[in-house]
Design a protein around this motif. Structure first.
Motif, PDB file in Angstrom:
ATOM      1  N   ALA A 180      33.455 -18.284  47.009  1.00 57.91           N
ATOM      2  CA  ALA A 180      32.520 -17.240  46.572  1.00 57.91           C
ATOM      3  C   ALA A 180      33.047 -15.850  46.911  1.00 57.91           C
ATOM      4  N   MET A 181      33.728 -15.732  48.056  1.00 54.56           N
ATOM      5  CA  MET A 181      34.257 -14.425  48.459  1.00 54.56           C
ATOM      6  C   MET A 181      35.381 -13.943  47.539  1.00 54.56           C
ATOM      7  N   PHE A 240      28.134  -9.340  45.199  1.00 50.77           N
ATOM      8  CA  PHE A 240      26.945 -10.043  45.690  1.00 50.77           C
ATOM      9  C   PHE A 240      27.199 -11.534  45.866  1.00 50.77           C
ATOM     10  N   VAL A 241      27.926 -12.145  44.939  1.00 48.91           N
ATOM     11  CA  VAL A 241      28.166 -13.589  44.985  1.00 48.91           C
ATOM     12  C   VAL A 241      28.782 -13.998  46.325  1.00 48.91           C
ATOM     13  N   GLY A 242      29.830 -13.286  46.739  1.00 45.49           N
ATOM     14  CA  GLY A 242      30.512 -13.634  47.977  1.00 45.49           C
ATOM     15  C   GLY A 242      29.651 -13.449  49.204  1.00 45.49           C
ATOM     16  N   PHE A 243      29.010 -12.305  49.310  1.00 41.37           N
ATOM     17  CA  PHE A 243      28.226 -12.026  50.515  1.00 41.37           C
ATOM     18  C   PHE A 243      26.901 -12.788  50.527  1.00 41.37           C
ATOM     19  N   ALA A 244      26.402 -13.171  49.339  1.00 41.25           N
ATOM     20  CA  ALA A 244      25.226 -14.039  49.291  1.00 41.25           C
ATOM     21  C   ALA A 244      25.574 -15.415  49.842  1.00 41.25           C
ATOM     22  N   ALA A 245      26.768 -15.902  49.510  1.00 38.90           N
ATOM     23  CA  ALA A 245      27.221 -17.187  50.058  1.00 38.90           C
ATOM     24  C   ALA A 245      27.356 -17.098  51.576  1.00 38.90           C
ATOM     25  N   LYS A 246      27.834 -15.970  52.050  1.00 39.28           N
ATOM     26  CA  LYS A 246      27.990 -15.758  53.495  1.00 39.28           C
ATOM     27  C   LYS A 246      26.653 -15.848  54.222  1.00 39.28           C
ATOM     28  N   PRO A 258      22.126 -20.067  44.967  1.00 39.84           N
ATOM     29  CA  PRO A 258      22.560 -21.466  45.066  1.00 39.84           C
ATOM     30  C   PRO A 258      23.830 -21.665  45.895  1.00 39.84           C
ATOM     31  N   PHE A 259      24.185 -20.668  46.712  1.00 38.99           N
ATOM     32  CA  PHE A 259      25.427 -20.739  47.496  1.00 38.99           C
ATOM     33  C   PHE A 259      25.159 -21.197  48.934  1.00 38.99           C
TER      34      PHE A 259
END
Length: 482
Positions: free
Chosen positions: A164-165, A213-219, A224-225
């Motif tokens: 994701a990052m 957003f995708v990467g830091f949302a996964a963090k 859905p991350f």
């Protein structure tokens, strides 16, 4: 301050590498954390913020940075105190190889430095690098135990978070490209991007924001991350679960707040707010439903983290000074609350060699402090009055009522489901009484002290917010230009 912390970190790492005793390693780690806390508080009190470092201002300490750094140091300090007895217990039971103790303390201290540097990064590329580094170091701490399940959990965490990052990395490239304006060089320094926000291309900024957003949302474990989070939290040593829930996930929320502050000065802000609101509600919904069927204490607490990360996203999406103020306070209270729950769960696990409710009985009799830690932590995390999360939830929900009454009702319903699941789980857990007696695990004082401290802190913050914390949070909102 940053240079001093780096020097202290290198010094403690050398001392740990030269040490042969686990207690000596713990002593050096605790002493370092106490020194770091004094240094951070001194910086907050005596220095005029923001403070910039290096010629290109790649690092800085502003009010948000120092807030997150102090919170991180407190969480790590309590974890270090807890680790003295906890590591010894894990070693005695054969779950931790004595040869890995040195690796544990090295990774623990390097992780602390990486988190501090992430929060101190004015340059978003450096923030990305240090956030990635914390993933690797966290994975090392997860696999420190002698269990195959931990390897699977760590690999899942690294694969999902790091994949994701990569999207965030691409988003930062686009952000760098669009920051080049007439007469100004391209930059990823947050303060300069904030100054140029109104001149950035709205369409390209929106595209960049979504990728970042995708990467830091996964963090942060945003749906859905989020699928790495329950496995990592439940399989990791409880001490490490505290670090993940009380500090590491905050990096993702921190980055989202930083980027959203820029977004507020662009015409793409309305869409971005709706996007954050959607992912926030989705996270709360998935977590609330998942909590209904949990039988594992640590997995229940883990899904509660997913729920609270979603709630924080909802608060950020509102975008008002009041909502951001309470998002920050919620972050503080949530970190302390999760530390209390995981520390308590750690003692319960040592008592029963399990964290599944079917194997836990007579908990209040055998482990009264840990049981009350779980009870107080549960009452607090669901947002009951006299505890800090009640205050933050109340004011964020009040702000949400101005956005949409339907959305407010939906969020309240999800909070009710999550709260009911928590209550039902622990009613069953502590109501499980059997005549069969087990040998009592004698928890060392080092494992009890953090629980007592956290209960006191939560009660204090629930009754009143110290003026110094209020002042810091107001300063953060002002510097973010919300």
């Amino acid at each position: 301050m940053i240079l001093a912390l780096i020097i202290l970190s290198v010094a403690v790492l050398i001392l740990i590498l030269l040490s042969r005793s686990a207690r000596v390693m713990n002593f050096y780690t605790t002493l370092y954390l106490l020194s770091a806390l004094v240094l951070a508080v001194k910086t907050l009190i005596t220095e005029r913020l923001p403070i910039y470092y290096l010629q290109n201002n790649y690092f800085f300490i502003d009010s948000l940075s120092i807030f997150e750094i102090i919170l991180t140091i407190v969480i790590f300090l309590l974890a270090a105190i807890y680790a003295e007895g906890y590591v010894e217990s894990l070693t005695a039971s054969g779950e931790l190889n004595p040869k890995n103790i040195k690796l544990f303390y090295v990774a623990f201290n390097v992780l602390l430095l990486a988190v501090i540097l992430a929060f101190s990064s004015n340059n978003l590329a450096l923030l990305w690098i240090f956030a990635e580094l914390t993933t690797v170091l966290s994975a090392i701490l997860i696999v420190i135990l002698n269990a195959k399940e931990n390897i699977t959990a760590a690999l899942k965490y690294v694969f999902i978070a790091s994949t994701a990052m990569l999207f965030s990395f691409i988003g930062l490239i686009f952000m760098f490209a669009i920051s080049k304006l007439d007469g100004a060089e391209a930059t990823l320094n947050w303060d300069l991007l904030l100054q140029r926000a109104a001149e950035l291309s709205p369409q390209l900024f929106l595209f960049s924001f979504v990728l970042i957003f995708v990467g830091f949302a996964a963090k942060s474990g945003i749906v859905p991350f989020h699928t790495w989070l329950p496995a990592a939290y439940s399989k990791a040593p409880s001490d490490v679960s505290v670090l993940l829930s009380g500090s590491i996930t905050n990096i993702g929320i921190y980055a989202i707040i930083r980027i959203y502050a820029i977004a507020q000065h662009t015409s793409s802000q309305p869409f971005i707010s709706k996007m954050l609101l959607f992912f926030g509600i989705a996270s709360m919904a998935v977590a609330a439903v998942s909590m209904i069927v949990r039988t594992n204490v640590k997995k229940l607490i883990a899904f509660s983290s997913v729920e609270n990360m979603g709630f924080l996203l909802i608060g950020i999406s509102i975008g008002s000074p009041i909502s951001i103020f309470w998002v920050l306070f919620h972050t503080l209270a949530h970190s302390l609350n999760k530390a209390l729950l995981f520390f308590s769960a750690g003692i319960i696990h040592r008592q029963y060699n399990s964290i599944k409710n079917e194997f836990i009985h007579n908990a209040l009799k055998l482990q009264p402090l840990a049981s009350w830690g779980l009870i107080v932590g549960s009452i607090s995390i669901i947002g009951m009055p006299l505890f800090p999360l009640f205050v933050s939830k109340f004011f964020i929900l009040s702000q949400l009522s101005g956005v949409s009454k339907i959305i407010l009702f939906s969020v309240l319903s999800l909070l009710l489901i999550a709260s009911s699941s928590f209550a039902w789980f622990f009613i069953n857990l502590f109501g499980n009484i059997k005549e069969k007696e087990l040998p009592k695990f004698k928890a060392p004082a080092s494992m009890k002290i953090p629980i007592i401290i956290l209960i006191i802190l939560l009660l204090i913050l629930g009754l009143f917010i110290p003026a110094s914390i209020k002042s810091m949070l107001h300063a953060i909102v002002s510097e973010l230009r919300i």
